[in-house]
Every structure is written in C-alpha cells, then in structure tokens.
Design a protein around this motif. Structure first.
Motif, PDB file in Angstrom:
ATOM      1  N   PHE A   1       0.799  -1.160   0.161  1.00 31.77           N
ATOM      2  CA  PHE A   1       0.067  -0.018  -0.124  1.00 31.77           C
ATOM      3  C   PHE A   1       0.715   1.154  -0.005  1.00 31.77           C
ATOM      4  CE2 PHE A   1      -1.350   3.641   2.379  1.00 31.77           C
ATOM      5  CZ  PHE A   1      -2.663   4.070   1.565  1.00 31.77           C
ATOM      6  N   TRP A   2       0.545   1.967  -0.848  1.00 29.48           N
ATOM      7  CA  TRP A   2       1.347   3.411  -1.005  1.00 29.48           C
ATOM      8  C   TRP A   2       0.658   4.218  -2.033  1.00 29.48           C
ATOM      9  CZ3 TRP A   2       5.351   4.719  -5.090  1.00 29.48           C
ATOM     10  CH2 TRP A   2       5.421   3.553  -6.085  1.00 29.48           C
ATOM     11  N   GLN A   3       1.239   5.300  -2.358  1.00 29.49           N
ATOM     12  CA  GLN A   3       0.611   6.493  -3.032  1.00 29.49           C
ATOM     13  C   GLN A   3       1.714   7.193  -3.745  1.00 29.49           C
ATOM     14  OE1 GLN A   3      -1.240   8.544   0.519  1.00 29.49           O
ATOM     15  NE2 GLN A   3      -3.105   7.833  -0.420  1.00 29.49           N
ATOM     16  N   THR A   4       0.995   7.877  -4.822  1.00 29.18           N
ATOM     17  CA  THR A   4       1.925   9.044  -5.530  1.00 29.18           C
ATOM     18  C   THR A   4       2.598   9.928  -4.435  1.00 29.18           C
ATOM     19  OG1 THR A   4       0.288   8.941  -7.255  1.00 29.18           O
ATOM     20  CG2 THR A   4       2.110  10.615  -7.159  1.00 29.18           C
ATOM     21  N   GLU A   5       1.915  10.122  -3.614  1.00 27.48           N
ATOM     22  CA  GLU A   5       2.276  11.101  -2.476  1.00 27.48           C
ATOM     23  C   GLU A   5       3.444  10.790  -1.613  1.00 27.48           C
ATOM     24  OE1 GLU A   5      -0.616  10.400  -3.155  1.00 27.48           O
ATOM     25  OE2 GLU A   5      -1.972  12.186  -3.280  1.00 27.48           O
ATOM     26  N   THR A   6       3.430   9.378  -1.656  1.00 33.03           N
ATOM     27  CA  THR A   6       4.249   8.645  -0.332  1.00 33.03           C
ATOM     28  C   THR A   6       5.697   8.228  -1.071  1.00 33.03           C
ATOM     29  OG1 THR A   6       3.639   6.447  -0.473  1.00 33.03           O
ATOM     30  CG2 THR A   6       2.344   7.866   0.856  1.00 33.03           C
ATOM     31  N   GLY A   7       6.010   8.392  -2.397  1.00 37.19           N
ATOM     32  CA  GLY A   7       7.131   8.128  -2.803  1.00 37.19           C
ATOM     33  C   GLY A   7       7.716   6.572  -2.975  1.00 37.19           C
ATOM     34  N   GLY A   8       7.202   6.035  -1.884  1.00 41.86           N
ATOM     35  CA  GLY A   8       7.514   4.507  -1.835  1.00 41.86           C
ATOM     36  C   GLY A   8       6.476   3.666  -1.039  1.00 41.86           C
ATOM     37  N   HIS A   9       6.671   2.451  -0.838  1.00 40.35           N
ATOM     38  CA  HIS A   9       5.770   1.599   0.238  1.00 40.35           C
ATOM     39  C   HIS A   9       5.566   2.304   1.689  1.00 40.35           C
ATOM     40  CE1 HIS A   9       7.717  -1.569  -2.420  1.00 40.35           C
ATOM     41  NE2 HIS A   9       6.707  -1.036  -3.189  1.00 40.35           N
ATOM     42  N   MET A  10       4.330   2.088   1.922  1.00 38.67           N
ATOM     43  CA  MET A  10       3.987   2.748   3.347  1.00 38.67           C
ATOM     44  C   MET A  10       3.622   1.306   4.235  1.00 38.67           C
ATOM     45  SD  MET A  10       4.394   5.785   3.367  1.00 38.67           S
ATOM     46  CE  MET A  10       3.770   6.418   4.670  1.00 38.67           C
ATOM     47  N   LEU A  11       2.899   0.447   3.728  1.00 33.92           N
ATOM     48  CA  LEU A  11       2.474  -0.822   4.385  1.00 33.92           C
ATOM     49  C   LEU A  11       2.681  -1.919   3.715  1.00 33.92           C
ATOM     50  CD1 LEU A  11      -1.190   0.420   5.679  1.00 33.92           C
ATOM     51  CD2 LEU A  11       1.059   0.532   6.929  1.00 33.92           C
ATOM     52  N   THR A  12       3.309  -2.851   4.162  1.00 32.74           N
ATOM     53  CA  THR A  12       3.778  -4.193   3.168  1.00 32.74           C
ATOM     54  C   THR A  12       4.284  -5.089   4.109  1.00 32.74           C
ATOM     55  OG1 THR A  12       4.877  -4.914   1.318  1.00 32.74           O
ATOM     56  CG2 THR A  12       6.090  -3.340   2.765  1.00 32.74           C
ATOM     57  N   PRO A  13       3.646  -6.241   3.843  1.00 30.43           N
ATOM     58  CA  PRO A  13       4.360  -7.463   4.343  1.00 30.43           C
ATOM     59  C   PRO A  13       6.170  -7.541   4.009  1.00 30.43           C
ATOM     60  CG  PRO A  13       2.682  -8.383   3.071  1.00 30.43           C
ATOM     61  CD  PRO A  13       2.573  -6.851   2.550  1.00 30.43           C
ATOM     62  N   LEU A  14       6.838  -7.975   4.589  1.00 30.79           N
ATOM     63  CA  LEU A  14       8.090  -8.374   4.103  1.00 30.79           C
ATOM     64  C   LEU A  14       8.315  -9.768   4.024  1.00 30.79           C
ATOM     65  CD1 LEU A  14      10.150  -5.785   6.085  1.00 30.79           C
ATOM     66  CD2 LEU A  14       9.196  -5.439   3.933  1.00 30.79           C
ATOM     67  N   PRO A  15       8.976 -10.307   2.809  1.00 28.43           N
ATOM     68  CA  PRO A  15       9.150 -11.600   2.444  1.00 28.43           C
ATOM     69  C   PRO A  15      10.020 -12.286   3.809  1.00 28.43           C
ATOM     70  CG  PRO A  15       9.731 -10.576   0.514  1.00 28.43           C
ATOM     71  CD  PRO A  15       9.521  -9.409   1.582  1.00 28.43           C
ATOM     72  N   GLY A  16       9.562 -13.329   4.133  1.00 21.58           N
ATOM     73  CA  GLY A  16      10.350 -14.128   5.182  1.00 21.58           C
ATOM     74  C   GLY A  16      10.385 -13.404   6.642  1.00 21.58           C
ATOM     75  N   ALA A  17       9.465 -12.488   6.744  1.00 26.35           N
ATOM     76  CA  ALA A  17       9.458 -11.717   7.991  1.00 26.35           C
ATOM     77  C   ALA A  17       8.010 -11.683   8.479  1.00 26.35           C
ATOM     78  CB  ALA A  17       9.915 -10.150   8.108  1.00 26.35           C
ATOM     79  N   THR A  18       7.026 -11.711   7.640  1.00 23.78           N
ATOM     80  CA  THR A  18       5.582 -11.651   7.833  1.00 23.78           C
ATOM     81  C   THR A  18       4.977 -12.781   7.438  1.00 23.78           C
ATOM     82  OG1 THR A  18       5.726  -9.348   7.187  1.00 23.78           O
ATOM     83  CG2 THR A  18       3.640  -9.828   7.395  1.00 23.78           C
ATOM     84  N   ASP A  19       3.968 -12.939   8.417  1.00 20.46           N
ATOM     85  CA  ASP A  19       3.017 -14.387   8.249  1.00 20.46           C
ATOM     86  C   ASP A  19       1.952 -13.659   7.445  1.00 20.46           C
ATOM     87  OD1 ASP A  19       4.314 -16.075   9.329  1.00 20.46           O
ATOM     88  OD2 ASP A  19       3.414 -15.671  11.546  1.00 20.46           O
ATOM     89  N   LEU A  20       1.714 -14.101   5.955  1.00 18.65           N
ATOM     90  CA  LEU A  20       0.891 -13.459   5.163  1.00 18.65           C
ATOM     91  C   LEU A  20      -0.493 -13.592   5.196  1.00 18.65           C
ATOM     92  CD1 LEU A  20       2.918 -14.242   1.976  1.00 18.65           C
ATOM     93  CD2 LEU A  20       2.995 -12.084   3.428  1.00 18.65           C
ATOM     94  N   LYS A  21      -1.319 -12.543   4.930  1.00 18.62           N
ATOM     95  CA  LYS A  21      -2.858 -12.701   4.969  1.00 18.62           C
ATOM     96  C   LYS A  21      -3.181 -12.257   3.583  1.00 18.62           C
ATOM     97  CE  LYS A  21      -3.249 -11.746   9.946  1.00 18.62           C
ATOM     98  NZ  LYS A  21      -3.749 -10.897  11.153  1.00 18.62           N
ATOM     99  N   PRO A  22      -4.055 -12.965   2.937  1.00 13.69           N
ATOM    100  CA  PRO A  22      -4.527 -12.597   1.583  1.00 13.69           C
ATOM    101  C   PRO A  22      -5.420 -11.314   1.833  1.00 13.69           C
ATOM    102  CG  PRO A  22      -4.785 -14.653   2.102  1.00 13.69           C
ATOM    103  CD  PRO A  22      -4.345 -14.412   3.394  1.00 13.69           C
ATOM    104  N   GLY A  23      -5.076 -10.107   1.160  1.00 15.33           N
ATOM    105  CA  GLY A  23      -5.947  -9.075   1.132  1.00 15.33           C
ATOM    106  C   GLY A  23      -5.487  -8.076   2.054  1.00 15.33           C
ATOM    107  N   ALA A  24      -4.387  -8.197   2.788  1.00 18.46           N
ATOM    108  CA  ALA A  24      -3.935  -7.123   3.618  1.00 18.46           C
ATOM    109  C   ALA A  24      -2.796  -6.539   3.599  1.00 18.46           C
ATOM    110  CB  ALA A  24      -3.918  -7.790   5.231  1.00 18.46           C
ATOM    111  N   ALA A  25      -2.348  -5.160   3.803  1.00 15.55           N
ATOM    112  CA  ALA A  25      -1.141  -4.649   3.473  1.00 15.55           C
ATOM    113  C   ALA A  25      -0.376  -4.802   4.671  1.00 15.55           C
ATOM    114  CB  ALA A  25      -1.474  -3.296   3.005  1.00 15.55           C
TER     115      ALA A  25
END
Ligand code: WT7
Length: 655
Positions: free
Chosen positions: A417-441
């Motif tokens: 999740f991010w925006q033109t305004e934010t320049g880069g990612h704001m909310l995101t899982p990180l590979p290997g660090a986050t237990d993934l949930k389909p549909g969640a940032a």
C-alpha cells in the motif's frame, strides 16, 4: 526398481535453486522498525548512507506537520545526484551488467534489448547534452510523454543528471490533459515519440503532442524520439532526438544537487478540481525508493526485477527506474500489455528473462486469472521468488490464484500500500518476516507510523480490532514535499482534515493482530484498474459537452477493474437521450482526459438528488450505482425525493 524411479525423478526435476537468506526475519523487522521510530535521526542517518553523497549530510530529519507550518526536509544539507547514484557509482563494479532489459510490445516483430550500465551511462549522458543544447538548465521543467521505451528512462535520468525536473505524463492521456500539465509546471521542453505501440495498436503521440502544444507558449520546444518510424508532421519547434543524440558528446558531468532540490513532479488526481503536481525531492526520495525496493522485494545482488507498471505512474518511477537502478539491479521495462499477443505474455516474459521478483496490479491478476491456468502453466516460472501487488486492494480469490498458480505456493506475496504522494511503500509484508494474510497490506515499512483516526472527531483509535481513516503521525524520507506552485493546497489536501497528521484519503482496519487492511478511499477519488481518478475530473469533462447540463460520477464494484466509472447525466433542455449520444459522451471523455476515464455506465438522470441547499447527495448515487438501493439511509433532507425513485427504476448496474 527404486533406483530407476528416483533416476527418472531426478531428470524431471529442475535443479533446486539456491534461495538467498531474506534480509530480515520477523525479529529483525521488529528490531529495525522499533529503531526507526524511536530514533529516526539515528536510523535514517545510518540508512541514508546507502546513497552516495557528494557532500555528506549532517542533519537528518527536520519536519513539521504543524498547521500553518507544513515543512518537510530530510538530509537537508547534503548534496548528491540521483542519476549518478543510479548509474555512475555502478560503473566500476558492474559496467557490463545489464541495467535495463527492454521488452517490446510485439515479441514477434521486435527483439528485446539488454542495456548495460555502461550503455546506460553513455545514452543518458548523450541525452543530457541534448537537453542542455536545447537550453534546458538546472531547475527547468521537462515534460516526458513517451511509450515504455529505453528513451523514457534515459530522459528521466538525463533530467536528473543536469538538475532539470521531469514531469511524466502517461502516454494514455489526451492532448488536453497533456497541455494542462505542460502549462501547469511551465515546462520548457516536451519529449515525445512518433507513435506508442501498445497491445498491437498505436497511439499517435506526436500528433497528440502537437494538439497539446497548440495550447502552450510558443517557446516550448519539442524533442521527438523515433519509435516506429511512422509518418508525423514536423513543426518549427520540433527536434530530432535520435539525430541529436548521435551527434552529442557522451561526457556530461552530473550536477551537484541539494537533497531538497526537486527531482520530479507527477500529476495525480484528487477529490476536487484539477490534478495536483506532486513534488518529490532528491535525497529522501532516493534513500526511500532504494531501501523499499531492497527490503520489500527482498532484492539480492544479481536478481532480475520486473515491475509491470508504466513510468507514467509513480510505481514506474520508484520501482522501474530509481529504486532498482540505485540498487544496481537488472530492471525490466515492458512496452506491452498483459494480454498481447496472448494471455501468456507476462509469464512468457518471466520465463524468458528468468525474473526473480514480479510486481503487478490486482486488475491484471484478475484479468489473467479469468484467461485460465493453462497460460501460466506453459511457462517455466521457477526463478520467481517474490510476487508483488499494488494499486488497489487485492481480493482473496485473486490473491490465492496468484499464490498457487503463479507462485506455486513458494513465493511470498507483498501487497504494497502506498501512493503517488508517499514516494514508496508505506504498508507491506516483508518476505520471510511477515506471516501473510490474503488481502492485507499488514505492517508499516521502517519509519512509517500509521494511526487510525475516528473519521468525524479525528481522535486516535488505539488498540486492535478497530476501523477508521488512515493517517501518518510523522514524516518519512519519501514523502512529497509540496504541490507544485501551491503549498497552501498541499496543506489543505493532506493536513487540514486531521490536524497534525498526514491524511491518506483511505479508510483502514487494524485487525486483532495489529495488521492493516485498506478499505478504500473515503473521498471522491476512485480507483479504476489501479489508476486513480477524481470523480470531479470526469464530471467536469462531461459538463464541458454542449448537450450536458449536469453530471455526477461515482465508482461501483467492477469484477476486473476493481471499480468502474458510473456517470449520471442530465441533458440540456430539448436534448433526447439515445445510444448514439451515450457513445458520443464516451468518446468525448476519452478525448478530454484519456481512455482510462471513459465511463463504464451512463445513466440518463432527469434530475440529481440534492439537499435543499443544492448539494448533490453522492451517498445515494453510490448506493444506486452499487445496486444496493435498499439501504439508502437518511433521505429526509432531499429537496425532491421523487428524483431517487426515477434513478432506482432506471439504474444501469443490475445483478
Ligand atoms: C491509492 C493511491 C502508488 C501505488 C499505485 C497507485 C490505492 C494503492 C494499494 C494496496 C489497497 C491501494 C489507495 C491509495 N492503493 N495500493 N496495496 N491496497 N489500496 O498510486 O495512483 O497514487 O493511488 O491507491 O486507495 O490511496 P496512486
């Protein structure tokens, strides 16, 4: 017997690929995140070193979200050059490595290109000298209106090299939209091409540019790149880019820029009026784009990275050009579309170039899911390691398909999740660090401090299992700095509804585990195929048509696009609704804004639901467009309730 079987199995199995150890695990993320928010100066002071500085910064963060004094500076006394960070600093170690793989629209007629870092250095330096020759100086604005060809990256980096500010206009935008953006930032030069091939069709870019330039100052020059060689008209302000580049010197020193000098402007839609020129500066943006690219995608040295976006959007700026190149990656630039020549194109390209990280939009995933698994299964996707999603919420069905059919259950999906305004990612899982949930940032990137606010009171809602509007409590290096030429609008748009916070415009839920789920825009911005559209823009295009008296535009759920555009149109007295007029209005909006703004559904509305003070009740229009008119809510303030009955009776979107 068992020997024979295992022998056959060994033959059939591809050799196991060595998987690099992820940059962070769950504990590593938690530690780094805590450090990033408890002492941002120390954290970013350290990570700011990932970029080469000409003069090192001594100050890190100097930011204020205080009403009346919105002021954002990072690394403010450092100097650097963005192009040198993307090119020159790699020459000694990876001059012969491929920087950009260019993949053409039509693989049957055109070869892909491998551009090394040394090639990139040469071409960017040449183009930079061409720009200088045309009088472009540090601080000048250059508008880029190009297909997805290497010259688009050269043009961006050439501007960065000489300190000019680029503003890219997506090649799908109309001449009117282009002209407004050239004038909006008072550009000195437009860079375009003869034609833009896409999906087997061609957009006449040069002819669009001529139409746009007719509404601009005579002094605006036009640099024309040859893409197809198709015939174009040539005017006094035009310059032949290929000829000038060939003649130009390939030596062009990189300008020393302050960290807070603008790197680019990118126009984006808001809930009211004309698109805003989002301004990103050099130092913080580069640090943030490169760091998010490395961690979010778990990028490792030697990986081939593919972001399918267009450089006309911020995704292309940060994750085709600036982030990957700053990290010395091999980045793919794709001219085409997911379904041309067939629905296997993405997977064919992944296999052909052994792509390791693949980053695309849910709308593309849904379209390809609809085309059938056989298109994916035909291709060897065994080099894929991480899959990314961006632009809109991804529905669990598409997530699961992406995970199982594309990723074979082996590739973490990062829903960024991010925006033109934010320049880069704001909310995101990180590979290997986050237990993934389909549909969640899911989780904030380093340095990002999300808060959930109660929408009307603006009070912070603490704890988990809560829902509200998404704001940011403090600045991060990639944050936009201002709206070009209108700092007041910057404050009004992002810092005035909820004082002391950056307001994203999105709603969100923080679940019981503290993971974030984006619930969609809470303003009059809609998201069509991952492209942001202001309903007000489509409305003003519609009312500019001679036969239209009034219009109201809302989004409605669309299976492939995420949201579709639903337009209620009231015609001028004496005009009759007809299918021909509907087509005429569709074509009109396409020509006023561009194909992405074409309404999916137009409903003829004898009247619009308004309050007694004349305000259009959009809530009701949204409900009718969603085919959910049983739940219209309070209609007691309507001036004329019978209007609503007519709209319901003639609604266009029926289950
Ligand atoms: C809006 C920003 C920079 C990304 C490309 C679009 C929506 C973006 C997600 C996501 C749910 C998302 C938001 C946001 N959005 N990514 N992963 N999950 N929604 O950039 O054109 O500036 O649009 O796109 O609504 O505000 P943009």
């Amino acid at each position: 017997m068992s020997d024979v079987v295992s022998g056959a199995e060994i033959d059939a199995q591809p050799a196991p690929k060595t998987q690099p150890k992820p940059h962070v695990d769950a504990d590593g993320y938690a530690q780094m995140y805590a450090a990033s928010v408890t002492d941002p100066d120390a954290f970013w002071g350290e990570h700011g070193q990932r970029i080469d500085w000409i003069k090192p910064f001594t100050k890190v963060k100097n930011t204020s979200f205080e009403p009346g004094n919105i002021d954002i500076r990072w690394f403010e006394d450092g100097t650097l050059n963005a192009a040198a960070n993307c090119i020159d600093r790699h020459l000694a170690t990876r001059g012969d490595q491929t920087a950009i793989i260019w993949e053409p629209d039509d693989p049957n007629t055109t070869e892909s290109l491998h551009i090394t870092y040394a090639d990139l250095h040469r071409s960017v330096s040449k183009m930079a000298n061409v720009l200088k020759g045309l009088g472009v100086e540090k601080g000048d604005r250059v508008v880029i209106y190009l297909p997805m060809i290497p010259e688009a990256a050269y043009a961006m980096l050439a501007c960065a090299r000489i300190g000019a500010i680029h503003s890219i206009v997506f090649a799908g935008f109309s001449p009117d939209a282009l002209g407004a953006r050239i004038n909006g930032c008072d550009a000195k030069l437009l860079i375009t091409a003869d034609f833009a091939p896409r999906g087997g069709r061609q957009t006449p870019l040069k002819s669009n540019a001529d139409t746009a330039l007719a509404a601009c100052k005579d002094s605006v020059q036009c640099l024309v790149v040859k893409r197809t060689g198709g015939e174009v008209t040539w005017t006094d302000r035009d310059h032949d880019c290929n000829a000038l580049m060939e003649a130009a010197s390939d030596d062009c020193p990189a300008e020393e820029m302050n960290a807070e000098d603008p790197l680019f402007i990118l126009y984006t839609s808001g809930s009211t009026g004309q698109p805003k020129g989002v301004v990103h500066t050099t130092g913080g943006y580069m640090v943030y784009a490169s760091m998010t690219h490395q961690y979010t995608f778990d990028y490792h040295e030697g990986d081939v990275f593919w972001c399918t976006a267009d450089v006309g959007w911020v995704t292309g700026h940060s994750y085709i050009v600036y982030g990957p190149l700053a990290n010395g990656a091999t980045t793919i630039m794709f001219e085409g579309v997911p379904t041309y020549p067939d629905a296997g194109r993405f997977w064919e390209v992944c296999a052909k170039h052994k792509v390791n990280q693949f980053y695309t939009a849910p709308t593309a995933i849904r379209a390809l899911m609809g085309a059938g698994n056989e298109w994916v299964e035909k291709h060897d996707l065994s080099d894929l390691r991480v899959l990314g999603s961006v632009g809109e919420p991804i529905n669990p069905e598409a997530w699961n398909w992406y995970n199982e059919v594309v990723g074979k259950g082996n590739c973490p999906i990062v829903d960024t999740f991010w925006q033109t305004e934010t320049g880069g990612h704001m909310l995101t899982p990180l590979p290997g660090a986050t237990d993934l949930k389909p549909g969640a940032a899911q989780q904030p990137f380093f340095g990002v401090q999300p808060v959930v606010l109660e929408p009307t009171s603006g009070e912070i809602i603490d704890g988990n299992g809560v829902e509200g509007v998404l704001c940011m409590k403090d600045s991060w290096p990639g944050q936009m700095r201002t709206v070009w030429g209108d700092h007041e609008r910057f404050e009004k748009t992002y810092f005035s509804d909820y004082k002391g916070y950056y307001f994203s415009g999105d709603g969100c839920r923080r679940d019981e585990d503290g993971d974030y789920w984006i619930t969609g825009r809470v303003d009059d911005v809609i998201n069509v195929s991952g492209h942001r559209m202001g309903t007000a823009e489509v409305e003003s295009a519609l009312v500019a048509h001679a036969k239209v008296a009034e219009s109201a535009v809302v989004g409605y759920p669309h299976d492939v696009k995420g949201q579709g555009i639903y337009a209620y149109v009231t015609l001028m007295n004496g005009e009759e609704p007809s299918d021909a007029l509907r087509k005429e209005l569709e074509t009109w909006v396409r020509s006023e804004i561009g194909p992405i703004a074409k309404p999916d559904l137009i409903q003829w509305a004898p009247g619009l639901p308004k309050t007694r003070s004349g305000k259009i009740m959009r809530r009701i229009l949204r409900k009718i467009a969603e085919d959910d008119f049983g739940a219209l809510g309070d209609t007691s303030t309507l001036a004329d309730p019978s209007v609503v009955d007519d709209l319901i009776a003639n609604r266009m979107n029926r289950a």
